[in-house]
Design an enzyme around this catalytic site. Sequence first.
Site, PDB file in Angstrom:
ATOM      1  N   ARG A 155     -31.332  10.838  63.051  1.00 32.73           N
ATOM      2  CA  ARG A 155     -29.952  10.040  62.827  1.00 32.73           C
ATOM      3  C   ARG A 155     -28.707  11.084  63.122  1.00 32.73           C
ATOM      4  O   ARG A 155     -28.987  12.242  63.464  1.00 32.73           O
ATOM      5  CB  ARG A 155     -30.120  10.233  61.331  1.00 32.73           C
ATOM      6  N   SER A 182     -26.150  12.175  61.400  1.00 32.72           N
ATOM      7  CA  SER A 182     -25.484  13.078  60.633  1.00 32.72           C
ATOM      8  C   SER A 182     -25.550  14.273  60.837  1.00 32.72           C
ATOM      9  O   SER A 182     -26.633  14.725  61.592  1.00 32.72           O
ATOM     10  CB  SER A 182     -25.757  12.733  59.185  1.00 32.72           C
ATOM     11  N   LYS A 238     -38.674  12.900  52.608  1.00 28.64           N
ATOM     12  CA  LYS A 238     -38.789  12.152  51.549  1.00 28.64           C
ATOM     13  C   LYS A 238     -38.118  10.415  51.676  1.00 28.64           C
ATOM     14  O   LYS A 238     -38.069   9.678  51.225  1.00 28.64           O
ATOM     15  CB  LYS A 238     -37.918  12.610  50.565  1.00 28.64           C
ATOM     16  N   THR A 268     -24.737  11.271  41.710  1.00 21.87           N
ATOM     17  CA  THR A 268     -26.129  11.095  42.372  1.00 21.87           C
ATOM     18  C   THR A 268     -26.406   9.873  42.921  1.00 21.87           C
ATOM     19  O   THR A 268     -26.027   8.883  42.298  1.00 21.87           O
ATOM     20  CB  THR A 268     -27.061  11.678  41.393  1.00 21.87           C
ATOM     21  N   SER A 322     -29.664   9.046  43.192  1.00 25.03           N
ATOM     22  CA  SER A 322     -30.990   8.651  43.011  1.00 25.03           C
ATOM     23  C   SER A 322     -31.111   8.467  41.453  1.00 25.03           C
ATOM     24  O   SER A 322     -30.734   9.130  40.544  1.00 25.03           O
ATOM     25  CB  SER A 322     -31.631  10.188  43.304  1.00 25.03           C
ATOM     26  N   LEU A 323     -31.894   7.473  41.259  1.00 25.34           N
ATOM     27  CA  LEU A 323     -32.323   7.139  40.079  1.00 25.34           C
ATOM     28  C   LEU A 323     -33.324   8.230  39.463  1.00 25.34           C
ATOM     29  O   LEU A 323     -33.132   8.298  38.053  1.00 25.34           O
ATOM     30  CB  LEU A 323     -33.280   5.543  40.185  1.00 25.34           C
ATOM     31  N   ARG A 330     -33.126  11.365  39.472  1.00 19.00           N
ATOM     32  CA  ARG A 330     -32.317  12.477  39.044  1.00 19.00           C
ATOM     33  C   ARG A 330     -31.544  11.991  37.622  1.00 19.00           C
ATOM     34  O   ARG A 330     -31.578  12.710  36.581  1.00 19.00           O
ATOM     35  CB  ARG A 330     -31.191  12.914  40.110  1.00 19.00           C
ATOM     36  N   GLY A 383     -23.150   8.459  50.753  1.00 21.94           N
ATOM     37  CA  GLY A 383     -22.414   9.292  51.911  1.00 21.94           C
ATOM     38  C   GLY A 383     -23.346  10.340  52.336  1.00 21.94           C
ATOM     39  O   GLY A 383     -24.203  10.938  51.620  1.00 21.94           O
ATOM     40  N   ARG A 391     -20.141  13.564  50.658  1.00 19.20           N
ATOM     41  CA  ARG A 391     -20.291  13.609  49.123  1.00 19.20           C
ATOM     42  C   ARG A 391     -19.390  14.848  48.762  1.00 19.20           C
ATOM     43  O   ARG A 391     -19.045  14.797  47.628  1.00 19.20           O
ATOM     44  CB  ARG A 391     -21.737  13.610  48.999  1.00 19.20           C
ATOM     45  N   CYS A 435     -37.589   3.845  46.057  1.00 22.46           N
ATOM     46  CA  CYS A 435     -36.326   4.041  45.709  1.00 22.46           C
ATOM     47  C   CYS A 435     -35.754   3.438  44.458  1.00 22.46           C
ATOM     48  O   CYS A 435     -34.673   4.031  43.874  1.00 22.46           O
ATOM     49  CB  CYS A 435     -35.361   3.901  46.808  1.00 22.46           C
TER      50      CYS A 435
END
Length: 344
Positions: free
Chosen positions: A9, A11, A81, A128, A130-131, A133, A151, A156, A244
Amino acid sequence: MRVIRVGTRKSQLARIQTDSVVAMLKAFYPGLQFEIVAMSTTGDKILDTALSKIGEKSLFTKELEHALEKNEVDLVVHSLKDLPTVLPPGFTIGAICKRENPYDAVVFHPKFVGKTLETLPEKSVVGTSSLRRAAQLQRKFPHLEFKSIRGNLNTRLRKLDELQEFSAIILAAAGLQRMGWQHRVGQILHPEECMYAVGQGALGVEVRANDQDMLDLVGVLHDPETLLRCIAERAFLRHLEGGCSVPVAVHTAMKDGQLYLTGGVWSLDGSDSMQETMQATIRVTAQHEDGPEDDPQLVGITARNIPREAQLAAENLGISLASLLLNKGAKNILDVARQLNDAH
């Protein structure tokens, strides 16, 4: 000189991770040349929607796999992950590198530096993506509000620092470490506060499943302990049919030949949860060559240089723990979480 094309990727973090894998490969194969091919994925392009809402299993991997399939790249480096527990046909994870810190980290807005989640003011907003977290932390810190933030890491952190919307954000400690931003970490969340995502902190190298040459080339990067822990974690998640869109988390450890796996499931608001721990004896005996297996993959991973017996023990541990939770009613928690997530 032979050139190996490595997909990644675009990034900054993805590039740093890919560079680290290429550096390891160069150390093993000084005679090879590596060319990095960077591209944007669906997950990089859709930034106004929570990850759990996009409903696409291979958000950060599909475009890269497309390039692999078309022979435009020879291997692809991912955060483990991000890789689903069932890969598309024709692909495999040919290497899992030594895991960095798998825990989550809290980065605070400059005005809250020195605080912890516990001591943040009532109704502080924590970002966050993430569900997993949000569900765990909502239960632990009911005075806080959790809101989706998307992002790459740079984006972020900029949103945290420049907007007055968030008091803190939660990120993977490994990503912050790799970016050299350890100084921003205000708090590390330990398993009793927040267990981590399956495969978090580890890098996976994906190759074409029938490319024996490339499998041999990248196989030297397998870290045995990380591999076995991640097989157990991925088998747990696969057997639960998590992803996810539901809060599933794990914690693993290897000690004195024992592999310990703790796994949990949560409702979206964290009010309902279930977790258990199991262990298995992992015997790493000398590798017996019985000829190639029909399907050498376990949970999408091929590791011919690590004893098969140990890999199967790790996979069985993950499946056993998932079965235990399902027998105790975890399916109901996950189904409700999935339905609520889809409805919002």
